[in-house]
Design an enzyme around this catalytic site. Structure first.
Site, mmCIF file in Angstrom:
data_model
loop_
_atom_site.group_PDB
_atom_site.id
_atom_site.type_symbol
_atom_site.label_atom_id
_atom_site.label_comp_id
_atom_site.label_asym_id
_atom_site.label_seq_id
_atom_site.Cartn_x
_atom_site.Cartn_y
_atom_site.Cartn_z
ATOM 1 N N HIS A 219 1.504 -12.952 -0.113
ATOM 2 C CA HIS A 219 1.952 -12.686 -1.486
ATOM 3 C C HIS A 219 3.056 -13.660 -1.926
ATOM 4 C CE1 HIS A 219 -0.429 -8.932 -1.964
ATOM 5 N NE2 HIS A 219 -0.551 -9.178 -0.674
ATOM 6 N N SER B 71 0.842 -1.205 0.000
ATOM 7 C CA SER B 71 0.000 0.000 0.000
ATOM 8 C C SER B 71 0.870 1.245 0.000
ATOM 9 C CB SER B 71 -0.909 0.012 1.238
ATOM 10 O OG SER B 71 -1.695 -1.144 1.270
HETATM 11 C C1 LIG Z 1 -3.728 -5.667 -5.563
HETATM 12 C C2 LIG Z 1 -3.191 -5.250 -4.225
HETATM 13 N N1 LIG Z 1 -2.619 -4.043 -4.114
HETATM 14 C C3 LIG Z 1 -2.110 -3.641 -2.938
HETATM 15 C C4 LIG Z 1 -2.164 -4.420 -1.817
HETATM 16 C C5 LIG Z 1 -1.610 -3.913 -0.521
HETATM 17 O O1 LIG Z 1 -0.474 -4.586 -0.091
HETATM 18 P P1 LIG Z 1 -0.048 -4.521 1.455
HETATM 19 O O2 LIG Z 1 -0.961 -5.428 2.207
HETATM 20 O O3 LIG Z 1 1.367 -4.969 1.481
HETATM 21 O O4 LIG Z 1 -0.200 -3.109 1.894
HETATM 22 C C6 LIG Z 1 -2.768 -5.671 -1.884
HETATM 23 C C7 LIG Z 1 -2.839 -6.516 -0.680
HETATM 24 O O5 LIG Z 1 -3.128 -7.675 -0.689
HETATM 25 C C8 LIG Z 1 -3.303 -6.100 -3.120
HETATM 26 O O6 LIG Z 1 -3.906 -7.297 -3.250
#
Ligand SMILES: Cc1ncc(COP(=O)(O)O)c(C=O)c1O
Length: 432
Positions: free
Chosen positions: A217, A84
């Site tokens: 992930h 994010s």
């Molecule tokens: C498509 C997508 N973008 C961004 C994110 C955000 O990642 P994070 O959880 O590391 O902030 C996610 C989280 O699963 C996601 O699926």
């Protein structure tokens, strides 16, 4: 390495073996939708960084960033504390005054998809821009170049879209569309590390891309993410925004990398003001630590193996469910080879059962299910009163909100577990 350290790390390896052999008991052991897959090297890498007390960014971070850039065949990667944050950095970088007329500005429109994860969209709003929501296809769960083209207006300046659960969108065509209309393309590659479109890794087609290293992930650093780009200029802006907005590019603990630390004259500051404390962007602190990077390096060594396991599990599930009535199974985008994040299923509207019935049954049998993230995001309280534009009917996004879910294919799932999920779904459908 000292004898004590070698001894500790050997014990860590043994400890890992003790922790890892757990028997799968169908209906008792939870079949998770996602999770990190660790081996003894991962545990040792993390503990070694901890023994060295590398609690801020340092040598492992530099190496991980270099290796990530190399893996993607791009010039630069910058680690951040989450996917994010990486998305926030990527879009915010494009608002930098240093880009002159090409910079994104408040009120500019950015095309994105309605059905997906919120933090693909949030940086648009956080930067005062206007998200324009397009619909997605059922089956691939991606939007299409046609839908994006339909949404372009004179105010449109960028496209920011995720590859849906590892399945690439038609990114070469979307990149061509972006070039034609002079739009930036930001690829949210958080769920798609190792996926390819026409033989090229996703995350390498646009101006800038992001990855998440959260445990769900493809590779993990715990919390973590990164921003990737071929542009050295954009990478420098990303770094500044990540590191409080400062102009200086010294690594933590280093001084005077530029060799003229006290010789700058920037803004209206007096000549010679310490470069370490000159701020050229309105930044954040979104940095990560060497503990994360040490784990990331050890995980990156297994990225191909993880991708192969995801593909194998996905295929086994697909083969097992191929003839089940009432379910729309996922399909890869033509010309792509997805490193799948999950196995997405839509319960057909005319099926004699509901998604709720099916997911309740799966959960009762210890199979974890997940919704397609937020479904149609425009229906969430967070976005209702925010300025946005809906480009066309979000029919499929609404159907996804009602009828779609996914189950896991991540590397730690065994063939026995996949077969159990298939059998559980088949049992439900046969008795509904
Ligand atoms: C498509 C997508 N973008 C961004 C994110 C955000 O990642 P994070 O959880 O590391 O902030 C996610 C989280 O699963 C996601 O699926």
């Amino acid at each position: 390495m000292s004898d004590e350290k070698t001894e500790i790390l050997e014990l860590v390896r043994k400890y890992h073996q003790l922790r890892s052999d757990q028997e799968f008991i169908p209906g008792v052991t939870l079949v998770q939708s996602s999770g990190a897959t660790f081996d003894d090297d991962d545990r040792v890498a993390l503990v070694e960084a901890a023994l060295d007390m590398r609690i801020a960014a340092g040598v492992s971070t530099q190496r991980f960033e270099r290796d990530l850039a190399k893996f993607f065949g791009l010039r630069k990667a910058h680690m951040a504390n989450s996917g994010s944050s990486a998305n926030l950095l990527a879009l915010t970088a494009l608002t930098s005054p240093t880009l002159g007329e090409r910079r994104l500005r408040p009120k500019d429109e950015v095309i994105t998809v309605a059905a997906g994860f919120p933090t693909t969209v949030n940086p648009i709003i956080q930067n005062g821009m206007v998200p324009v929501f397009v619909d997605v296809e059922l089956g691939t769960y991606n939007t299409t170049p046609e839908r994006i083209a339909d949404a372009i207006s004179p105010r449109t300046r960028a496209i920011m879209v995720a590859h849906a659960l590892g399945n690439p969108f038609a990114v070469a065509e979307v990149a061509a569309l972006a070039r034609k209309h002079d739009l930036y393309l930001i690829e949210d590659n958080c769920d798609a590390v190792g996926s390819t479109y026409r033989g090229q890794l996703t995350g390498t087609f646009g101006d800038i891309a992001t990855v998440s290293f959260y445990p769900a992930h493809h590779i993990t650093t715990g919390e973590g993410g990164c921003v990737l780009t071929h542009s050295v200029a954009l990478a420098r802006i990303v770094e500044q925004l990540r590191d409080w907005g400062r102009d200086c590019w010294c690594e933590p603990g280093k001084d005077n990398t530029c060799c003229k630390r006290f010789e700058y004259q920037l803004g209206t500051l007096p000549y010679g003001y310490d470069h370490k404390y000159i701020f050229s962007h309105v930044g954040y602190n979104l940095k990560s630590t060497d503990l994360q990077a040490a784990l990331g390096l050890s995980q990156l060594a297994k990225v191909a193996e993880f991708g192969a396991a995801r593909r194998r599990n996905w295929q086994r599930m697909h083969d097992g469910l191929r003839d089940v009535p009432g379910l729309l199974l996922p399909s890869p985008t033509p010309d792509s080879d997805p490193s799948w994040f999950g196995f997405v299923i839509t319960v057909q509207p005319d099926a004699p059962f509901t998604r709720r019935g099916l997911t309740d049954f799966l959960e009762s049998r210890r199979v974890a299910t997940r919704r397609f993230f937020g479904g149609n995001l425009t229906r969430h309280p967070a976005y209702v009163d925010r300025e946005h534009r809906i480009a066309h009917a979000l029919t499929n996004s609404d159907l996804i909100t009602q009828n779609t879910f996914w189950v896991g294919v991540y590397p730690a799932l065994t063939a026995q577990m996949i077969d159990y999920v298939v059998a559980t779904i088949r049992e439900f459908v046969a008795t509904s």
